[in-house]
Design an enzyme around this catalytic site. Sequence first.
Site, PDB file in Angstrom:
ATOM      1  N   ASN A   1       0.806  -1.221   0.000  1.00 33.71           N
ATOM      2  CA  ASN A   1       0.000   0.000   0.000  1.00 33.71           C
ATOM      3  C   ASN A   1       0.840   1.273   0.000  1.00 33.71           C
ATOM      4  OD1 ASN A   1       0.744  -1.028   2.555  1.00 33.71           O
ATOM      5  ND2 ASN A   1      -0.648   0.361   3.581  1.00 33.71           N
TER       6      ASN A   1
ATOM      7  N   GLN B   1      -4.798  -4.090  -2.196  1.00 34.41           N
ATOM      8  CA  GLN B   1      -4.384  -3.096  -3.193  1.00 34.41           C
ATOM      9  C   GLN B   1      -4.337  -3.658  -4.611  1.00 34.41           C
ATOM     10  OE1 GLN B   1      -3.930   0.120  -3.067  1.00 34.41           O
ATOM     11  NE2 GLN B   1      -4.041   0.434  -0.862  1.00 34.41           N
TER      12      GLN B   1
ATOM     13  N   SER C   1     -10.743  -5.859   0.492  1.00 30.00           N
ATOM     14  CA  SER C   1     -11.546  -4.810   1.131  1.00 30.00           C
ATOM     15  C   SER C   1     -12.267  -4.036   0.036  1.00 30.00           C
ATOM     16  CB  SER C   1     -10.630  -3.890   1.941  1.00 30.00           C
ATOM     17  OG  SER C   1     -11.359  -2.787   2.428  1.00 30.00           O
TER      18      SER C   1
ATOM     19  N   HIS D   1     -13.640  -0.906  -0.025  1.00 26.81           N
ATOM     20  CA  HIS D   1     -13.569   0.548  -0.228  1.00 26.81           C
ATOM     21  C   HIS D   1     -12.322   1.014  -0.965  1.00 26.81           C
ATOM     22  CE1 HIS D   1     -10.735   2.047   2.995  1.00 26.81           C
ATOM     23  NE2 HIS D   1     -10.930   0.825   3.435  1.00 26.81           N
TER      24      HIS D   1
ATOM     25  N   THR E   1     -25.963 -10.479  11.580  1.00 23.41           N
ATOM     26  CA  THR E   1     -26.696 -10.465  10.315  1.00 23.41           C
ATOM     27  C   THR E   1     -25.797  -9.960   9.193  1.00 23.41           C
ATOM     28  OG1 THR E   1     -28.696 -10.008  11.554  1.00 23.41           O
ATOM     29  CG2 THR E   1     -28.773  -9.566   9.186  1.00 23.41           C
TER      30      THR E   1
ATOM     31  N   CYS F   1      -2.157   3.039   9.170  1.00 26.27           N
ATOM     32  CA  CYS F   1      -1.963   2.145  10.319  1.00 26.27           C
ATOM     33  C   CYS F   1      -0.879   2.665  11.260  1.00 26.27           C
ATOM     34  CB  CYS F   1      -1.557   0.749   9.859  1.00 26.27           C
ATOM     35  SG  CYS F   1      -2.245   0.262   8.281  1.00 26.27           S
TER      36      CYS F   1
HETATM   37  C1  LIG Z   1      -6.386  -0.372   3.350  1.00 28.99           C
HETATM   38  C2  LIG Z   1      -5.645  -1.613   3.429  1.00 28.99           C
HETATM   39  C3  LIG Z   1      -5.985  -2.559   4.400  1.00 28.99           C
HETATM   40  C4  LIG Z   1      -7.069  -2.321   5.417  1.00 28.99           C
HETATM   41  O1  LIG Z   1      -8.342  -2.410   4.845  1.00 28.99           O
HETATM   42  P1  LIG Z   1      -9.559  -1.651   5.558  1.00 28.99           P
HETATM   43  O2  LIG Z   1     -10.767  -2.242   4.937  1.00 28.99           O
HETATM   44  O3  LIG Z   1      -9.404  -0.195   5.278  1.00 28.99           O
HETATM   45  O4  LIG Z   1      -9.448  -1.955   7.023  1.00 28.99           O
HETATM   46  C5  LIG Z   1      -5.256  -3.717   4.451  1.00 28.99           C
HETATM   47  N1  LIG Z   1      -4.254  -3.962   3.578  1.00 28.99           N
HETATM   48  C6  LIG Z   1      -3.908  -3.082   2.622  1.00 28.99           C
HETATM   49  C7  LIG Z   1      -2.790  -3.435   1.680  1.00 28.99           C
HETATM   50  C8  LIG Z   1      -4.587  -1.888   2.501  1.00 28.99           C
HETATM   51  O5  LIG Z   1      -4.229  -1.020   1.560  1.00 28.99           O
END
Ligand SMILES: *Cc1c(COP(=O)(O)O)cnc(C)c1O
Length: 254
Positions: free
Chosen positions: A5, A33, A53, A55, A93, A178
């Site tokens: 990331n 990523q 993830s 988002h 749920t 983080c």
């Molecule tokens: C953003 C990210 C995460 C964490 O994901 P979230 O859904 O935001 O908690 C984990 N690993 C990488 C490589 C990321 O870029």
Amino acid sequence: MHANNETGVVQDIERLAPIVKANGSLLHVDAVQSAGRLTLDMQQWPVDLLSLSAHKLYGPKGVGALYVRARPRVRLQALLHGGDQEGRLRPGTVPTHQVVGMGEAYRLAAEEAEADNRRTAALKQRLWHRLVELDGVFRNGAEDACAPHIINLAFAGVHGEALAAELQGLAVASGSACTSASAAPSHVLRAMGVPDQLAHSSLRFSFGRFSTEQDVDDAVEIVRAGVERLRRFSPIWRAYRNGEALATLYDRAG
Ligand SMILES: *Cc1c(COP(=O)(O)O)cnc(C)c1O
């Protein structure tokens, strides 16, 4: 991590997997990523677990997915207790709207990945070619080893966080969210062998589906102004311009 990331550097999972397996360990890949951007070949990859993830790929916040290999079977222990949902691994749920949102975001990503990658890679090159003209700008992570949407740059003689604060209107980062509470330089850059001082001088830029050439040109101007402003007060930069090698300067500065 498949694609890092902070730097965008992509790890060679097919080469790493046998090393992990030889030690009798399970392989868990963080593909947050890379999913939707690079090819994840779950038929070829001997990966046991893989996390995603929503988002980071224009889906909703608050939802992700964990791939768990069925054969050979990976047994998981529940971290949350209370309900029997999801094989007793995730009580509560299922938030249907989140799940559907993630599925749709990934479906769109599969359709758009090729065009998105071509566009973001070109924008990244555009940013790099213009910023490297500033002199004393270095790229963290080999060009051909990086995902198309992330670039990490070091600006000699400038503190990354000070620079980030100068860059009004630009969303850049000097480390990952983080570790944002920590003043230490990025552990990722340190592990790559980037000297501490240069790691402190680094910023991560990323590009997305909606980034434009105009955005990049604006960013270049903002960064150029910020770097030039901060370098006026930087003894390291002055010494560098007087011909001293960066490595020597940074050694001396500790
Ligand atoms: C953003 C990210 C995460 C964490 O994901 P979230 O859904 O935001 O908690 C984990 N690993 C990488 C490589 C990321 O870029």
